[in-house]
Scaffold this motif. Structure first.
Motif, mmCIF file in Angstrom:
data_model
loop_
_atom_site.group_PDB
_atom_site.id
_atom_site.type_symbol
_atom_site.label_atom_id
_atom_site.label_comp_id
_atom_site.label_asym_id
_atom_site.label_seq_id
_atom_site.Cartn_x
_atom_site.Cartn_y
_atom_site.Cartn_z
ATOM 1 N N GLY A 144 139.393 112.418 32.461
ATOM 2 C CA GLY A 144 138.447 112.872 33.479
ATOM 3 C C GLY A 144 137.007 112.538 33.120
ATOM 4 O O GLY A 144 136.219 112.127 33.980
ATOM 5 N N ALA A 145 136.658 112.683 31.862
ATOM 6 C CA ALA A 145 135.297 112.377 31.419
ATOM 7 C C ALA A 145 134.988 110.889 31.606
ATOM 8 O O ALA A 145 133.882 110.520 32.027
ATOM 9 C CB ALA A 145 135.105 112.778 29.964
ATOM 10 N N GLU A 146 135.962 110.042 31.324
ATOM 11 C CA GLU A 146 135.771 108.593 31.500
ATOM 12 C C GLU A 146 135.563 108.261 32.977
ATOM 13 O O GLU A 146 134.695 107.456 33.333
ATOM 14 C CB GLU A 146 136.988 107.845 30.957
ATOM 15 C CG GLU A 146 136.892 106.351 31.084
ATOM 16 C CD GLU A 146 138.136 105.616 30.606
ATOM 17 O OE1 GLU A 146 138.194 104.397 30.829
ATOM 18 O OE2 GLU A 146 139.045 106.244 30.028
ATOM 19 N N VAL A 147 136.340 108.899 33.836
ATOM 20 C CA VAL A 147 136.219 108.649 35.276
ATOM 21 C C VAL A 147 134.853 109.090 35.777
ATOM 22 O O VAL A 147 134.190 108.375 36.532
ATOM 23 C CB VAL A 147 137.348 109.354 36.053
ATOM 24 C CG1 VAL A 147 137.094 109.323 37.550
ATOM 25 C CG2 VAL A 147 138.686 108.715 35.728
ATOM 26 N N ARG A 148 134.418 110.269 35.358
ATOM 27 C CA ARG A 148 133.105 110.759 35.795
ATOM 28 C C ARG A 148 131.985 109.856 35.288
ATOM 29 O O ARG A 148 130.997 109.623 35.985
ATOM 30 C CB ARG A 148 132.911 112.211 35.379
ATOM 31 C CG ARG A 148 133.747 113.170 36.242
ATOM 32 C CD ARG A 148 133.515 114.619 35.914
ATOM 33 N NE ARG A 148 134.078 115.016 34.630
ATOM 34 C CZ ARG A 148 135.364 115.298 34.424
ATOM 35 N NH1 ARG A 148 136.230 115.235 35.404
ATOM 36 N NH2 ARG A 148 135.783 115.655 33.225
ATOM 37 N N ALA A 149 132.128 109.297 34.084
ATOM 38 C CA ALA A 149 131.126 108.368 33.553
ATOM 39 C C ALA A 149 131.102 107.072 34.384
ATOM 40 O O ALA A 149 130.031 106.549 34.693
ATOM 41 C CB ALA A 149 131.410 108.056 32.086
ATOM 42 N N GLU A 150 132.274 106.579 34.759
ATOM 43 C CA GLU A 150 132.338 105.368 35.588
ATOM 44 C C GLU A 150 131.781 105.629 36.984
ATOM 45 O O GLU A 150 131.129 104.773 37.566
ATOM 46 C CB GLU A 150 133.775 104.846 35.689
ATOM 47 C CG GLU A 150 134.216 104.065 34.476
ATOM 48 C CD GLU A 150 133.363 102.828 34.255
ATOM 49 O OE1 GLU A 150 133.506 101.845 35.000
ATOM 50 O OE2 GLU A 150 132.536 102.838 33.321
ATOM 51 N N LEU A 151 132.022 106.809 37.500
ATOM 52 C CA LEU A 151 131.487 107.167 38.809
ATOM 53 C C LEU A 151 129.961 107.257 38.742
ATOM 54 O O LEU A 151 129.267 106.813 39.658
ATOM 55 C CB LEU A 151 132.093 108.491 39.277
ATOM 56 C CG LEU A 151 131.908 108.865 40.732
ATOM 57 C CD1 LEU A 151 132.407 107.779 41.665
ATOM 58 C CD2 LEU A 151 132.633 110.176 41.020
ATOM 59 N N ASP A 152 129.446 107.756 37.649
ATOM 60 C CA ASP A 152 127.994 107.808 37.465
ATOM 61 C C ASP A 152 127.428 106.386 37.376
ATOM 62 O O ASP A 152 126.383 106.085 37.958
ATOM 63 C CB ASP A 152 127.645 108.611 36.207
ATOM 64 C CG ASP A 152 126.158 108.864 36.089
ATOM 65 O OD1 ASP A 152 125.558 109.317 37.082
ATOM 66 O OD2 ASP A 152 125.593 108.599 35.005
ATOM 67 N N ARG A 153 128.142 105.508 36.695
ATOM 68 C CA ARG A 153 127.725 104.103 36.608
ATOM 69 C C ARG A 153 127.739 103.460 37.995
ATOM 70 O O ARG A 153 126.851 102.674 38.349
ATOM 71 C CB ARG A 153 128.644 103.348 35.646
ATOM 72 C CG ARG A 153 128.162 101.960 35.292
ATOM 73 C CD ARG A 153 128.952 101.383 34.126
ATOM 74 N NE ARG A 153 130.260 100.933 34.464
ATOM 75 C CZ ARG A 153 130.558 99.694 34.872
ATOM 76 N NH1 ARG A 153 129.614 98.786 34.990
ATOM 77 N NH2 ARG A 153 131.802 99.360 35.147
ATOM 78 N N ALA A 154 128.723 103.836 38.820
ATOM 79 C CA ALA A 154 128.804 103.315 40.190
ATOM 80 C C ALA A 154 127.611 103.800 41.018
ATOM 81 O O ALA A 154 127.050 103.047 41.813
ATOM 82 C CB ALA A 154 130.116 103.745 40.846
ATOM 83 N N ARG A 155 127.210 105.060 40.825
ATOM 84 C CA ARG A 155 126.035 105.588 41.532
ATOM 85 C C ARG A 155 124.780 104.802 41.145
ATOM 86 O O ARG A 155 123.948 104.481 41.994
ATOM 87 C CB ARG A 155 125.846 107.064 41.209
ATOM 88 C CG ARG A 155 126.845 107.977 41.863
ATOM 89 C CD ARG A 155 126.521 109.452 41.565
ATOM 90 N NE ARG A 155 127.650 110.286 41.887
ATOM 91 C CZ ARG A 155 128.459 110.854 40.994
ATOM 92 N NH1 ARG A 155 128.251 110.694 39.692
ATOM 93 N NH2 ARG A 155 129.474 111.592 41.399
ATOM 94 N N LYS A 156 124.654 104.491 39.860
ATOM 95 C CA LYS A 156 123.490 103.728 39.391
ATOM 96 C C LYS A 156 123.512 102.309 39.950
ATOM 97 O O LYS A 156 122.467 101.779 40.353
ATOM 98 C CB LYS A 156 123.450 103.719 37.863
ATOM 99 C CG LYS A 156 123.097 105.074 37.276
ATOM 100 C CD LYS A 156 123.177 105.090 35.766
ATOM 101 C CE LYS A 156 122.876 106.494 35.257
ATOM 102 N NZ LYS A 156 123.210 106.651 33.857
ATOM 103 N N ALA A 157 124.686 101.698 39.988
ATOM 104 C CA ALA A 157 124.803 100.355 40.561
ATOM 105 C C ALA A 157 124.446 100.385 42.044
ATOM 106 O O ALA A 157 123.781 99.477 42.550
ATOM 107 C CB ALA A 157 126.225 99.822 40.362
#
Length: 193
Positions: A144-157
């Protein structure tokens, strides 16, 4: 423990029960019998569901269990985590396409309002999907932590793509020398004057 039978009820009731229990993250131990953690929001939803099943002609039983065997408890927690881990894994499989789309459109110079809206809608779907999984991640699956980090990266992109589109569509026009704002025409599907 929840035991439900919709025999005698409408087919739509059976589908509703299945969707609701799966949406809560139920772990099935056998057909029509599942387990859920005894947490106030879950218990409230299950009580309302049981009432609906009974009103629709089916039967429902909600029993509270206490697992005293630490091995059994650990296995059950593992089953809950495995279920959400599979769901989180699917998100991780699909997010690279989101990043690739932004990179492709940027490389092609398609940094437009329409492309921003399309990518924004894709990101919103990912966010809603992850929120649903998070709600049933009762035992904090490590992925879950990895997914939330990737989702945060998607928001930044997405923010960077949006900024690039804004810059592209409002860049000063170089021909006039007056700093006039240049607006690029975007082909639409609506009626033309």
């Amino acid at each position: 423990m929840v035991a439900v039978s919709t025999a005698g009820g409408a087919d739509s009731l059976r589908v509703h029960v299945w969707r609701k229990l799966r949406g809560l993250g139920a772990v099935y131990v056998q057909q029509s019998v599942c387990l859920l953690p005894d947490r106030p929001p879950v218990a409230e939803t299950v009580r309302a569901l049981a009432d609906k099943v009974r009103a629709g002609g089916g039967t429902a039983r909600c029993l509270h269990l206490t697992l005293t065997d630490p091995i059994e408890r650990g296995e059950l927690i593992g089953a809950f985590r495995a279920s959400v881990t599979a769901e989180y894994g699917e998100v991780l499989e699909r997010l690279p396409a989101f990043f690739a789309e932004i990179e492709t459109e940027t490389a092609k110079g398609h940094t437009t309002f329409a492309e921003v809206e399309e990518s924004e809608a894709d990101l919103a779907r990912f966010e809603a999907w992850v929120a649903k999984i998070d709600a049933r991640d009762y035992f904090a699956a490590p992925i879950g932590a990895e997914v939330r980090a990737e989702l945060d990266r998607a928001r930044k992109a997405m923010k960077a793509f949006e900024a690039a589109a804004l810059a592209a569509e409002t860049a000063p026009h170089t021909d006039t020398g007056r700093g006039a704002v240049r607006l690029r025409a975007v082909e639409g599907r609506g009626p033309r004057p």
